[in-house]
Design a protein around this motif. Sequence first.
Motif, short mmCIF file in Angstrom:
data_model
loop_
_atom_site.label_atom_id
_atom_site.label_comp_id
_atom_site.label_asym_id
_atom_site.label_seq_id
_atom_site.Cartn_x
_atom_site.Cartn_y
_atom_site.Cartn_z
N MET A 27 0.84 -1.19 0.00
CA MET A 27 0.00 0.00 0.00
C MET A 27 0.88 1.25 0.00
SD MET A 27 -2.92 1.14 2.77
CE MET A 27 -3.91 -0.31 2.46
N LYS A 28 0.55 2.20 -0.87
CA LYS A 28 1.26 3.46 -0.94
C LYS A 28 0.40 4.55 -0.31
CE LYS A 28 4.93 2.02 -3.15
NZ LYS A 28 6.25 2.02 -2.50
N VAL A 29 0.93 5.19 0.70
CA VAL A 29 0.20 6.25 1.41
C VAL A 29 1.04 7.52 1.35
CG1 VAL A 29 -0.90 6.95 3.56
CG2 VAL A 29 -0.79 4.51 2.95
N PRO A 30 0.75 8.43 0.42
CA PRO A 30 1.54 9.66 0.34
C PRO A 30 1.24 10.59 1.52
CG PRO A 30 -0.30 9.76 -1.19
CD PRO A 30 -0.30 8.37 -0.60
N LEU A 31 2.22 11.40 1.86
CA LEU A 31 1.99 12.38 2.93
C LEU A 31 0.87 13.34 2.52
CD1 LEU A 31 2.93 13.63 5.66
CD2 LEU A 31 4.44 15.09 4.30
N LEU A 32 0.87 13.74 1.25
CA LEU A 32 -0.15 14.63 0.70
C LEU A 32 -0.69 14.02 -0.58
CD1 LEU A 32 1.94 17.91 1.01
CD2 LEU A 32 0.04 17.27 2.50
N ASP A 33 -1.93 14.33 -0.91
CA ASP A 33 -2.52 13.88 -2.17
C ASP A 33 -3.39 15.01 -2.71
OD1 ASP A 33 -3.66 12.62 -4.32
OD2 ASP A 33 -4.12 10.76 -3.25
N PRO A 93 0.64 11.37 7.54
CA PRO A 93 -0.43 11.81 6.64
C PRO A 93 -1.70 12.18 7.42
CG PRO A 93 0.64 9.85 5.76
CD PRO A 93 1.18 10.04 7.15
N ILE A 94 -2.28 13.34 7.10
CA ILE A 94 -3.47 13.83 7.81
C ILE A 94 -4.45 14.52 6.86
CG2 ILE A 94 -2.42 16.06 8.36
CD1 ILE A 94 -4.70 14.14 10.76
N HIS A 95 -4.14 14.60 5.58
CA HIS A 95 -4.91 15.42 4.64
C HIS A 95 -6.38 14.96 4.59
CE1 HIS A 95 -5.01 12.33 1.44
NE2 HIS A 95 -3.76 12.05 1.80
N PRO A 96 -7.29 15.85 4.19
CA PRO A 96 -8.72 15.54 4.29
C PRO A 96 -9.21 14.45 3.35
CG PRO A 96 -8.37 17.67 3.22
CD PRO A 96 -7.04 17.25 3.77
N ALA A 97 -8.43 14.11 2.32
CA ALA A 97 -8.83 13.04 1.41
C ALA A 97 -8.23 11.69 1.79
CB ALA A 97 -8.43 13.40 -0.03
N LEU A 98 -7.64 11.60 2.98
CA LEU A 98 -6.98 10.37 3.42
C LEU A 98 -8.01 9.26 3.63
CD1 LEU A 98 -4.15 9.26 4.38
CD2 LEU A 98 -4.88 9.85 6.70
N PRO A 99 -7.94 8.17 2.88
CA PRO A 99 -8.89 7.07 3.08
C PRO A 99 -8.69 6.40 4.44
CG PRO A 99 -7.79 6.89 0.94
CD PRO A 99 -7.04 7.92 1.74
N ALA A 100 -9.76 5.88 5.00
CA ALA A 100 -9.68 5.22 6.31
C ALA A 100 -8.67 4.07 6.28
CB ALA A 100 -11.06 4.72 6.73
N ALA A 101 -8.63 3.32 5.18
CA ALA A 101 -7.70 2.19 5.09
C ALA A 101 -6.25 2.67 5.13
CB ALA A 101 -7.95 1.41 3.80
N HIS A 102 -5.98 3.83 4.55
CA HIS A 102 -4.63 4.38 4.60
C HIS A 102 -4.27 4.80 6.02
CE1 HIS A 102 -4.07 5.47 0.05
NE2 HIS A 102 -4.45 4.23 0.24
N LEU A 103 -5.19 5.45 6.69
CA LEU A 103 -4.93 5.87 8.07
C LEU A 103 -4.67 4.66 8.96
CD1 LEU A 103 -6.69 8.69 10.00
CD2 LEU A 103 -6.32 6.49 11.11
N GLU A 104 -5.46 3.62 8.78
CA GLU A 104 -5.27 2.41 9.59
C GLU A 104 -3.93 1.76 9.30
OE1 GLU A 104 -8.70 0.23 8.44
OE2 GLU A 104 -10.10 1.58 9.50
N HIS A 105 -3.48 1.79 8.05
CA HIS A 105 -2.18 1.23 7.70
C HIS A 105 -1.06 2.04 8.37
CE1 HIS A 105 0.97 -0.67 5.34
NE2 HIS A 105 1.33 0.51 4.82
#
Length: 354
Positions: free
Chosen positions: A1-7, A332-344
């Motif tokens: 899974m790739k979770v960018p700091l910003l998107d 990562p904290i941006h408003p478009a952050l998916p829940a799955a990314h936050l959990e990862h």
Amino acid sequence: MKVPLLDLRAELAPERPAIDAAIARVLDAGVFIGGPEVEGLERELAAAVGCQAAVGVSSGTDALLATLMALGVGPGHEVVTTPLTFVATASVIARLGARPVFVDVDDTLTLEPAAAAAAITARTAAYVPVHLFGHPAALPSVAVPIVEDAAQSLGGGPVRGRAATVSFFPTKNLGALGDGGAVLTDDGDLAERIALVRGQGARPRYHHLVVGGNFRLDALQAAVLRARLPRLAAATAARRANAAAYRAAFAELVRAGALALPPAHPDHVYHQFVVETPRRDALRAALTAAGVGTEIYYPTPLHLQPCFADLGYAAGSCPRAERACAEALALPIHPALPAAHLEHVARTVIAALR
């Protein structure tokens, strides 16, 4: 899974129709510097913040510079500020020939109010606190103008000082498609002086009352910001929800003393979610290996930067800021952050520090 700091593409996606229409409106009007779009943004931004006036300028840096110029800051003056911030906060002071006076931060990573107040002398021309990462700084009662560096905290409350300066850099909570900034104030006279300074000090055209600068906001950026401004409150709510999820996930690490979280505040807008741990570098390596983007804000405090070496500060001058530079890491904290990314992200942090 790739979770960018910003998107930024994900953030802009739901706003794209309004942004496209705003760009077309500017192209159809053929007015690209100042004009109705800038004036409209200034009205709408002032109304959203609840202040008397907003003055659009070319960047957050120029917002600070123009404000200090309008206040008459110059050679022989001192300006009290923080060493834990982006360099522009202090560089604008030095550019005017004044001396930055660095005071240490507290556990909010903003200026310690009592120490900052004690640093004010007869030479102090302004006090510039920074609402770092979106956390409102406590403001002491001082006898000099307070210019809030609110580049990271738009949407976090009213103007409390003489003025507040904001940035519309694309990564900010309200971002343009390039550089931009504004000064927010309840002081109408100050707003007029800043508006004069931003346009080469000219009024009328080619009649220069003061030495100013080219600090104008482009109409295109103003139009984009007008399109995005109505969604700022919802974006802030999403950031706060993500912060609450991190707090719940990291509660055990906090109790164990393995991780320190940003102090809570009802007006925090979470431009960044910055944690602190002595194992910062190992944690960052683990997150990188797991595909998670992070950033260090900031690797070196300003009082130890080479460009300010002539001020005479040494290691140990601002120990809390220095510790933050060694231990702080933005997740990562941006408003478009998916829940799955936050959990990862949360699972990776817990596994790395448990």
